[in-house]
Design a protein around this motif. Structure first.
Motif, short mmCIF file in Angstrom:
data_model
loop_
_atom_site.label_atom_id
_atom_site.label_comp_id
_atom_site.label_asym_id
_atom_site.label_seq_id
_atom_site.Cartn_x
_atom_site.Cartn_y
_atom_site.Cartn_z
N PRO A 115 0.83 -1.20 0.00
CA PRO A 115 0.00 0.00 0.00
C PRO A 115 0.86 1.25 0.00
CG PRO A 115 0.09 -0.97 2.20
CD PRO A 115 0.77 -1.94 1.27
N PRO A 116 0.32 2.36 -0.46
CA PRO A 116 1.09 3.61 -0.47
C PRO A 116 1.45 4.02 0.94
CG PRO A 116 -1.23 4.02 -0.95
CD PRO A 116 -1.03 2.54 -1.00
N ARG A 117 2.65 4.62 1.10
CA ARG A 117 3.12 5.01 2.43
C ARG A 117 2.45 6.28 2.92
NH1 ARG A 117 8.01 3.28 -0.01
NH2 ARG A 117 8.53 5.42 -0.59
N ALA A 118 1.93 7.07 2.00
CA ALA A 118 1.34 8.35 2.41
C ALA A 118 0.17 8.67 1.50
CB ALA A 118 2.38 9.46 2.34
N ARG A 119 -0.79 9.38 2.04
CA ARG A 119 -1.94 9.82 1.28
C ARG A 119 -2.16 11.31 1.53
NH1 ARG A 119 -5.11 5.80 -0.81
NH2 ARG A 119 -4.74 3.71 -0.06
N PRO A 120 -2.84 12.00 0.64
CA PRO A 120 -3.18 13.39 0.92
C PRO A 120 -3.97 13.50 2.22
CG PRO A 120 -3.62 12.84 -1.37
CD PRO A 120 -3.29 11.55 -0.68
N ALA A 121 -3.80 14.61 2.90
CA ALA A 121 -4.38 14.76 4.23
C ALA A 121 -5.88 14.57 4.25
CB ALA A 121 -4.03 16.14 4.79
N ASP A 122 -6.59 14.94 3.18
CA ASP A 122 -8.04 14.86 3.17
C ASP A 122 -8.57 13.59 2.51
OD1 ASP A 122 -8.82 17.14 4.56
OD2 ASP A 122 -8.35 18.41 2.84
N ASP A 123 -7.69 12.68 2.17
CA ASP A 123 -8.14 11.42 1.58
C ASP A 123 -8.99 10.67 2.60
OD1 ASP A 123 -7.68 8.34 1.00
OD2 ASP A 123 -7.37 9.42 -0.86
N ALA A 124 -9.96 9.91 2.09
CA ALA A 124 -10.86 9.20 3.00
C ALA A 124 -10.13 8.20 3.88
CB ALA A 124 -11.94 8.47 2.19
N GLY A 125 -9.01 7.69 3.41
CA GLY A 125 -8.25 6.77 4.24
C GLY A 125 -8.93 5.41 4.37
N ASP A 126 -8.39 4.58 5.21
CA ASP A 126 -8.89 3.22 5.35
C ASP A 126 -9.52 2.94 6.71
OD1 ASP A 126 -7.90 2.33 2.79
OD2 ASP A 126 -5.90 2.51 3.64
N THR A 127 -9.54 3.92 7.60
CA THR A 127 -10.10 3.71 8.93
C THR A 127 -11.14 4.75 9.24
OG1 THR A 127 -8.37 5.06 9.96
CG2 THR A 127 -7.97 2.67 9.79
N LEU A 128 -12.06 4.41 10.11
CA LEU A 128 -13.11 5.31 10.55
C LEU A 128 -12.75 5.95 11.87
CD1 LEU A 128 -16.48 3.44 9.86
CD2 LEU A 128 -15.74 5.58 8.83
N ASP A 129 -13.32 7.11 12.13
CA ASP A 129 -13.22 7.70 13.45
C ASP A 129 -13.80 6.71 14.46
OD1 ASP A 129 -14.41 9.34 15.79
OD2 ASP A 129 -13.15 10.81 14.76
N PRO A 130 -13.18 6.58 15.63
CA PRO A 130 -13.70 5.63 16.64
C PRO A 130 -15.18 5.82 16.95
CG PRO A 130 -11.55 6.44 17.29
CD PRO A 130 -11.94 7.25 16.08
N VAL A 131 -15.67 7.05 16.82
CA VAL A 131 -17.09 7.30 17.08
C VAL A 131 -17.96 6.60 16.04
CG1 VAL A 131 -18.86 9.11 17.13
CG2 VAL A 131 -16.64 9.51 18.22
N LEU A 132 -17.44 6.48 14.81
CA LEU A 132 -18.24 5.94 13.72
C LEU A 132 -18.11 4.43 13.55
CD1 LEU A 132 -17.50 8.66 10.99
CD2 LEU A 132 -19.42 8.57 12.60
N ALA A 133 -17.01 3.86 14.00
CA ALA A 133 -16.75 2.44 13.76
C ALA A 133 -17.91 1.54 14.20
CB ALA A 133 -15.45 2.04 14.43
N PRO A 134 -18.51 1.74 15.39
CA PRO A 134 -19.62 0.86 15.79
C PRO A 134 -20.88 1.02 14.94
CG PRO A 134 -18.69 2.04 17.68
CD PRO A 134 -18.16 2.69 16.45
N LEU A 135 -20.95 2.10 14.16
CA LEU A 135 -22.14 2.38 13.35
C LEU A 135 -22.06 1.75 11.97
CD1 LEU A 135 -22.45 6.21 14.17
CD2 LEU A 135 -23.24 4.23 15.51
N LEU A 136 -20.88 1.27 11.60
CA LEU A 136 -20.67 0.76 10.24
C LEU A 136 -21.57 -0.43 9.89
CD1 LEU A 136 -19.10 1.05 7.62
CD2 LEU A 136 -17.30 -0.38 8.61
N PRO A 137 -21.76 -1.42 10.75
CA PRO A 137 -22.62 -2.56 10.36
C PRO A 137 -24.02 -2.15 9.96
CG PRO A 137 -21.33 -3.12 12.31
CD PRO A 137 -21.11 -1.66 12.06
#
Length: 414
Positions: A115-137
């Motif tokens: 995987p790329p070592r760096a992404r632009p700061a505003d890229d969606a990325g691969d992880t969710l904010d901890p607040v949102l993670a339980p809401l994903l299912p």
């Protein structure tokens, strides 16, 4: 004059010419600097999966694929465990672009591109904010029940993670709790994400209304609203028609993910303005494709004509499940109304083309694998999409398996 007095031809063209030639061959609107950006990203982060490269350079996937082919022809890129610089490419990056290109790291046979070592700061990325993670299912459950994508309406639903992150961004901007929110089109199911996020954060809007032309999407949203027990208004409406009188001036937040054409974008935003209360400072959220500099300037000019001020542009914030033409990413633009915000179309019907297939129609031909019949597919044909052709079957033999016939000029527009 001796032979040595004659100027010698340079056996290899200068870097600027190589970059310009590749840009011209691929019709790249970013020009030679866009090609240099591709080489720089590959030099620093390669080898890369093609999709990751498209996200990092913020260009449509087919465009990046065409650039890769040209650079491979010039022996600057090579394939292996992903897109990587060749030995010639590393020398080019070092000598002509001034880069210290790292030597490729050995990879185990069969291992995927790292995987790329760096992404632009505003890229969606691969992880969710901890607040949102339980809401994903809950969000994933809703999307799993979605209807087929209608490409004639430029539908390209975003991922569950993006829908939640977009709703959370609205919350962080103070645009959820107690707000009157209008969504112009909702194939992304942002309304459901708002319901999930608002309930988890005790930030329920005062009113939430969705305008959507696709009856299957409306039915999908109805099922989702019942599943999460979050009622909201859903209204069937064609944005070519004026905003219904009952909705005019009734909202203080608007969000839209419009068709990926400038006329379509301007129409959807203008209709949203018709529904917003008068006055400056009201939040507007626009999801749109990542663009080349010239196209981005055109986009900003359209928004300025509507009297909207840009607060923040977040490139590559949105990810889409099937929008490969966009590189599967797009930007989120946060705007606000001003004292000059106004819709030039208030009370008027819009009769122009707004969807990609209408503005840039393409004729494709598909060969039936059973009888070899060629079937034209396009906006002005009897069959408008490959999905429709597969469902209907070959007009000669009824088979449902087809092979795309390559050829014809491809274009990129905004």
């Amino acid at each position: 004059m001796t032979a040595d007095d004659h100027p010698r031809a340079d056996p290899s063209p200068p870097a600027a010419d190589v970059l310009a030639d590749v840009a011209k061959a691929t019709s790249l609107r970013e020009g030679r600097e866009g090609i240099a950006t591709v080489l720089r990203i590959v030099a620093s982060d390669g080898p890369l999966a093609l999709r990751d490269l498209a996200r990092l350079v913020r260009m449509p996937l087919p465009v990046v694929s065409a650039i890769r082919r040209e650079l491979e022809t010039l022996k600057l890129l090579e394939r292996g465990q992903g897109v990587a610089l060749s030995a010639t490419g590393r020398a080019f990056a070092r000598d002509e672009l001034g880069l210290e290109a790292p030597q490729p790291e050995p990879a185990a046979p069969g291992s995927p591109a790292r995987p790329p070592r760096a992404r632009p700061a505003d890229d969606a990325g691969d992880t969710l904010d901890p607040v949102l993670a339980p809401l994903l299912p809950a969000m994933e459950t809703h999307l799993a029940d979605g209807p087929k994508v209608d490409v004639t309406l430029d539908q390209a639903p975003c991922t569950a993670e993006t829908a939640l992150r977009r709703a959370f961004a609205m919350h962080q901007a103070g645009a959820l709790a107690g707000r009157r929110i209008l969504l112009i089109g909702d194939d992304d199911s942002l309304s459901i994400a708002i319901g999930i996020v608002a309930r988890a954060l005790s930030a329920a809007p005062r009113r939430l209304t969705v305008l959507e032309i696709d009856p299957e999407r409306l039915a999908h949203l109805e099922r989702g609203a019942a599943r999460i027990d979050f009622p909201f208004e859903r209204i069937a409406h064609d944005m070519r028609e004026p905003m219904p009188e009952a909705l005019q001036g009734g909202f203080d937040v608007m969000a839209t993910d419009p068709p990926y054409t400038l006329p379509g974008m301007a129409l959807f935003v203008a209709r949203g303005i018709e529904a917003l209360a008068a006055g400056p400072g009201l939040p507007v959220f626009l999801s749109y494709a990542d663009l080349s500099p010239d196209d981005r300037l055109d986009l900003q000019a359209r928004l300025t004509e509507l009297g909207l001020a840009v607060l923040r542009m977040r490139p590559s914030f949105n990810r889409y499940g099937g929008a490969s033409i966009l590189g599967s990413v797009g930007q989120l633009i946060e705007l606000e109304t001003t004292s000059r915000t106004a819709s030039p179309l208030a009370g008027q019907r819009f009769d122009g083309a707004i969807y990609t297939g209408e503005i840039r129609p393409r004729l494709r031909r598909y060969r039936c694998k059973a009888c070899a019949a060629l079937v034209p597919v396009g906006a002005d044909q009897a069959v408008t999409t490959i999905e429709a052709l597969k469902e209907a079957g070959c007009p000669q033999c009824g088979a449902h398996t087809f092979e795309r016939q390559r050829g014809g000029k491809k274009g990129r527009g905004g």
